[in-house]
Design an enzyme around this catalytic site. Sequence first.
Site: not given
Ligand SMILES: *Cc1c(COP(=O)(O)O)cnc(C)c1O
Length: 362
Positions: A102, A198, A174
Amino acid sequence: MSEVFNFCAGPAMLPTAVMAKAQNEFINWNNTGSSVMELSHRGSIYMEMAAQAEADLRELMAVPDNYKVLFCHGGGRGQFSAVPLNLLPQGKSADYIVNGSWSKAAAIEAKNFGNINVINIREEHDDGETSLIPNDKWSLNRNAAYVHYCPNETVDGIEINYIPETNGVPLVADMSSTILSHDIDVTKFGLIYAGAQKNIGPSGLTIVIVREDLLGNAQQATPCIMNYKTCADNNSMYNTPPTYAWYLAGLVFQWLKELGGVKAIAKINQAKAELLYQTIDDSDFYNNNIEVQYRSKMNIPFWLKDESLNEKFITQSEQQGLMALQGHRIVGGMRASIYNAMPIEGVQALVDFMQQFEKRMR
Ligand SMILES: *Cc1c(COP(=O)(O)O)cnc(C)c1O
């Protein structure tokens, strides 16, 4: 139907109590005779709920007053663009720490909007162990506009278990797969973002927590719905927000508060992760190769030593109601995502299954 535990990385499990409450008031919310989904985001009853959700999130994370909390669209990847558009002026560069898939994707997207300095901190040791280069050895640029990193790499199962020192350069995180799972000191960050699917609620909502002094310098081409200042000035209602996801996130925040807040859930998360890693480490049938201190408490990848048994493992675990354990296609093996909504009973059921499966296959 017997109990099902969903180990999916995202969208992920939601607390059963939250879904039951949402179901109960689905077609008649707050005696309006309407679903919350049908109501104007400008109506006072909706705005009250929205403000309460923000207040609850602020309380849970102890967000200081000089930070804005935004309820945005576009997911984690939307923020991969929004962050450089808002925080990276021309003539400056940003540092991107890469320790997994990511953070790498965030760096690739950011390159579309300015100068990016990629710092790879991942290390593969000769014995097959994956580790990270320590913070004091990162070649950070003191004049960078910001440092971006991903404290929990969802695909790789790698956690940076400390807040990096950036010598005054704003830190951007993030937190899509780790927000609200343990206490953090928000004052150490310039900006935190997280897709909701999540640890917060359903997909379609993205939380941004941003220090006020970072607002107002967006690049000219920034779309209005991605402009943090525009969002902040309009209480995240410049355009129609994801109203139902916002409502459901609010229910999750209430659930978490009733449970005792982030400190309480962090203890449970710690116990869940210990139980699963212990089971992996106690066996020579399963393996996880991340250096112990950098192991994720939210996403736990593990590999069967005999990969030819993978398919059997998946089929039989599903028969036991243990769903979505297949690892991400780029790392293979298995992965158990055990976010806040996963009860310890789910992890116990998983380790019981793993031990029985091992016995049967020997
Ligand atoms: C799931 C995830 C993303 C992507 O998220 P989307 O909502 O599908 O764009 C980005 N960064 C991390 C750390 C993630 O776990």
